[in-house]
Design a protein around this motif. Structure first.
Motif, PDB file in Angstrom:
ATOM      1  N   ASN A 173      15.443 -16.800   1.522  1.00 25.67           N
ATOM      2  CA  ASN A 173      16.135 -15.522   1.449  1.00 25.67           C
ATOM      3  C   ASN A 173      15.231 -14.533   0.720  1.00 25.67           C
ATOM      4  N   THR A 174      15.060 -13.356   1.314  1.00 23.54           N
ATOM      5  CA  THR A 174      14.246 -12.315   0.688  1.00 23.54           C
ATOM      6  C   THR A 174      15.171 -11.171   0.291  1.00 23.54           C
ATOM      7  N   ALA A 175      14.595 -10.146  -0.298  1.00 25.08           N
ATOM      8  CA  ALA A 175      15.389  -8.984  -0.692  1.00 25.08           C
ATOM      9  C   ALA A 175      15.987  -8.283   0.517  1.00 25.08           C
ATOM     10  N   SER A 176      15.336  -8.399   1.670  1.00 31.92           N
ATOM     11  CA  SER A 176      15.815  -7.675   2.849  1.00 31.92           C
ATOM     12  C   SER A 176      16.378  -8.557   3.957  1.00 31.92           C
TER      13      SER A 176
ATOM     14  N   SER B 133       2.229 -11.626   6.018  1.00 27.35           N
ATOM     15  CA  SER B 133       2.509 -10.201   5.856  1.00 27.35           C
ATOM     16  C   SER B 133       2.152  -9.664   4.474  1.00 27.35           C
ATOM     17  N   LEU B 134       1.855 -10.531   3.520  1.00 30.39           N
ATOM     18  CA  LEU B 134       1.542 -10.089   2.157  1.00 30.39           C
ATOM     19  C   LEU B 134       0.111  -9.579   2.043  1.00 30.39           C
ATOM     20  N   ASP B 135      -0.074  -8.521   1.245  1.00 27.45           N
ATOM     21  CA  ASP B 135      -1.411  -8.042   0.900  1.00 27.45           C
ATOM     22  C   ASP B 135      -1.904  -8.732  -0.368  1.00 27.45           C
ATOM     23  N   VAL B 136      -0.973  -9.094  -1.248  1.00 29.68           N
ATOM     24  CA  VAL B 136      -1.279  -9.772  -2.497  1.00 29.68           C
ATOM     25  C   VAL B 136      -0.220 -10.852  -2.684  1.00 29.68           C
ATOM     26  N   GLY B 137      -0.612 -11.992  -3.259  1.00 35.08           N
ATOM     27  CA  GLY B 137       0.337 -13.087  -3.453  1.00 35.08           C
ATOM     28  C   GLY B 137       1.386 -12.747  -4.501  1.00 35.08           C
ATOM     29  N   LEU B 138       2.436 -13.558  -4.532  1.00 32.08           N
ATOM     30  CA  LEU B 138       3.532 -13.379  -5.481  1.00 32.08           C
ATOM     31  C   LEU B 138       3.629 -14.613  -6.375  1.00 32.08           C
ATOM     32  N   LEU B 139       3.468 -14.425  -7.670  1.00 35.63           N
ATOM     33  CA  LEU B 139       3.631 -15.501  -8.634  1.00 35.63           C
ATOM     34  C   LEU B 139       5.104 -15.548  -9.004  1.00 35.63           C
ATOM     35  N   GLY B 140       5.751 -16.679  -8.744  1.00 36.34           N
ATOM     36  CA  GLY B 140       7.200 -16.768  -8.904  1.00 36.34           C
ATOM     37  C   GLY B 140       7.660 -17.606 -10.081  1.00 36.34           C
TER      38      GLY B 140
ATOM     39  N   VAL C  92       3.839 -23.892  -2.051  1.00 36.50           N
ATOM     40  CA  VAL C  92       3.742 -22.441  -1.951  1.00 36.50           C
ATOM     41  C   VAL C  92       4.133 -21.989  -0.556  1.00 36.50           C
ATOM     42  N   GLY C  93       4.776 -20.838  -0.492  1.00 35.95           N
ATOM     43  CA  GLY C  93       5.029 -20.211   0.794  1.00 35.95           C
ATOM     44  C   GLY C  93       3.769 -19.507   1.255  1.00 35.95           C
ATOM     45  N   ILE C  94       3.521 -19.535   2.555  1.00 38.41           N
ATOM     46  CA  ILE C  94       2.365 -18.842   3.120  1.00 38.41           C
ATOM     47  C   ILE C  94       2.909 -17.685   3.950  1.00 38.41           C
ATOM     48  N   LEU C  95       2.663 -16.474   3.460  1.00 39.51           N
ATOM     49  CA  LEU C  95       3.237 -15.286   4.089  1.00 39.51           C
ATOM     50  C   LEU C  95       2.132 -14.368   4.592  1.00 39.51           C
TER      51      LEU C  95
ATOM     52  N   MET D  53      -2.446 -11.657  -8.205  1.00 41.98           N
ATOM     53  CA  MET D  53      -1.076 -12.029  -7.875  1.00 41.98           C
ATOM     54  C   MET D  53      -0.119 -11.051  -8.547  1.00 41.98           C
ATOM     55  N   ALA D  54       0.910 -10.655  -7.825  1.00 41.87           N
ATOM     56  CA  ALA D  54       1.969  -9.832  -8.405  1.00 41.87           C
ATOM     57  C   ALA D  54       2.929 -10.764  -9.135  1.00 41.87           C
ATOM     58  N   VAL D  55       3.265 -10.440 -10.373  1.00 47.45           N
ATOM     59  CA  VAL D  55       4.219 -11.245 -11.144  1.00 47.45           C
ATOM     60  C   VAL D  55       5.604 -10.788 -10.707  1.00 47.45           C
ATOM     61  N   ASP D  56       6.210 -11.576  -9.818  1.00 49.10           N
ATOM     62  CA  ASP D  56       7.471 -11.204  -9.179  1.00 49.10           C
ATOM     63  C   ASP D  56       8.630 -11.926  -9.853  1.00 49.10           C
ATOM     64  N   THR D  57       9.290 -11.238 -10.776  1.00 50.97           N
ATOM     65  CA  THR D  57      10.389 -11.861 -11.519  1.00 50.97           C
ATOM     66  C   THR D  57      11.593 -12.157 -10.637  1.00 50.97           C
ATOM     67  N   GLY D  58      11.618 -11.624  -9.430  1.00 52.19           N
ATOM     68  CA  GLY D  58      12.718 -11.898  -8.513  1.00 52.19           C
ATOM     69  C   GLY D  58      12.432 -13.020  -7.534  1.00 52.19           C
ATOM     70  N   ALA D  59      11.224 -13.571  -7.572  1.00 54.83           N
ATOM     71  CA  ALA D  59      10.848 -14.639  -6.639  1.00 54.83           C
ATOM     72  C   ALA D  59      11.056 -15.998  -7.294  1.00 54.83           C
ATOM     73  N   SER D  60      11.779 -16.879  -6.620  1.00 55.86           N
ATOM     74  CA  SER D  60      11.980 -18.213  -7.182  1.00 55.86           C
ATOM     75  C   SER D  60      10.746 -19.087  -7.006  1.00 55.86           C
ATOM     76  N   GLY D  61       9.948 -18.820  -5.981  1.00 57.05           N
ATOM     77  CA  GLY D  61       8.753 -19.605  -5.735  1.00 57.05           C
ATOM     78  C   GLY D  61       7.534 -18.726  -5.586  1.00 57.05           C
ATOM     79  N   THR D  62       6.380 -19.362  -5.584  1.00 56.04           N
ATOM     80  CA  THR D  62       5.111 -18.651  -5.429  1.00 56.04           C
ATOM     81  C   THR D  62       4.771 -18.554  -3.949  1.00 56.04           C
ATOM     82  N   ALA D  63       4.292 -17.380  -3.538  1.00 57.86           N
ATOM     83  CA  ALA D  63       3.892 -17.150  -2.152  1.00 57.86           C
ATOM     84  C   ALA D  63       2.447 -16.671  -2.137  1.00 57.86           C
ATOM     85  N   ILE D  64       1.677 -17.202  -1.205  1.00 58.46           N
ATOM     86  CA  ILE D  64       0.281 -16.800  -1.079  1.00 58.46           C
ATOM     87  C   ILE D  64       0.070 -16.147   0.282  1.00 58.46           C
ATOM     88  N   THR D  65      -1.037 -15.417   0.395  1.00 59.64           N
ATOM     89  CA  THR D  65      -1.374 -14.771   1.660  1.00 59.64           C
ATOM     90  C   THR D  65      -2.018 -15.789   2.597  1.00 59.64           C
TER      91      THR D  65
END
Length: 181
Positions: free
Chosen positions: A117-120, A151-158, A146-149, A87-99
């Motif tokens: 809302n995402t960065a883009s 498009s992710l290659d690796v999950g985001l720990l939020g 958890v969000g299920i995305l 998992m990528a430790v994403d300091t900008g993510a409010s929640g955790t997202a998995i693949t």
């Protein structure tokens, strides 16, 4: 230790500092000033005392993706299956997202759709599921949406996981310390 270095640099020009404290003093505090007459002054109140080792948890950084640290995280799905995922430790993510693959392996079912809302982009529809447990070493969070995305290659720990901790991201580890109240 950096605070000590910054403080030391400011007093060196006044001739008050000897660079290496005696080993017995260094073990007691990481923030020490040695005066020209050899007296040790504990400056922990200025630098902040080190956290008790029993409260500090660490996670090894396996690699970095575009500078973002990636660690191993244990997930347990609602079906009881457990597996470690990167998992990528994403300091900008409010929640955790998995693949999508993580959701499949863990048996995570969609329980709703959230607009996030995402960065883009804003108001992106994202499937939401729930995992029974997210765990990093001794730190755990139960019953986590958890969000299920796909498009992710690796999950985001939020922030939903690590927002209860003070984080220190070092070169090769992330340190988690319970946030001071």
């Amino acid at each position: 230790m950096k605070k000590l270095s910054l403080f030391a640099a400011s007093v060196v020009s006044y001739g008050l500092f000897i660079a290496v404290p005696p080993p017995s003093i260094a073990q007691e505090s990481n923030c020490v000033l040695i005066t020209t007459n050899g007296q040790a002054m504990d400056l922990s109140s200025l630098c902040g005392a080190a956290p008790p080792a029993s409260q500090l948890q660490q996670a090894t950084i396996k690699r970095r993706d575009a500078g973002v640290p990636v660690i191993d995280v244990l997930f347990t799905g609602q079906n009881g299956s457990s597996q470690i995922f990167e998992m990528a430790v994403d300091t900008g993510a409010s929640g955790t997202a998995i693949t999508a693959e993580m959701a499949r392996v863990l048996g995570v079912e969609t329980i709703g759709i959230a607009l996030v809302n995402t960065a883009s982009e804003n108001e992106v529809p994202v499937e939401v599921g729930r995992v029974a447990l997210i765990q990093v070493n001794g730190l755990a969070l139960q019953n986590v949406p958890v969000g299920i995305l796909p498009s992710l290659d690796v999950g985001l720990l939020g922030q939903d996981f690590f927002g209860r901790y003070d984080l220190l991201i070092r070169q090769d580890v992330i340190e988690f310390l319970p946030a001071s109240q």
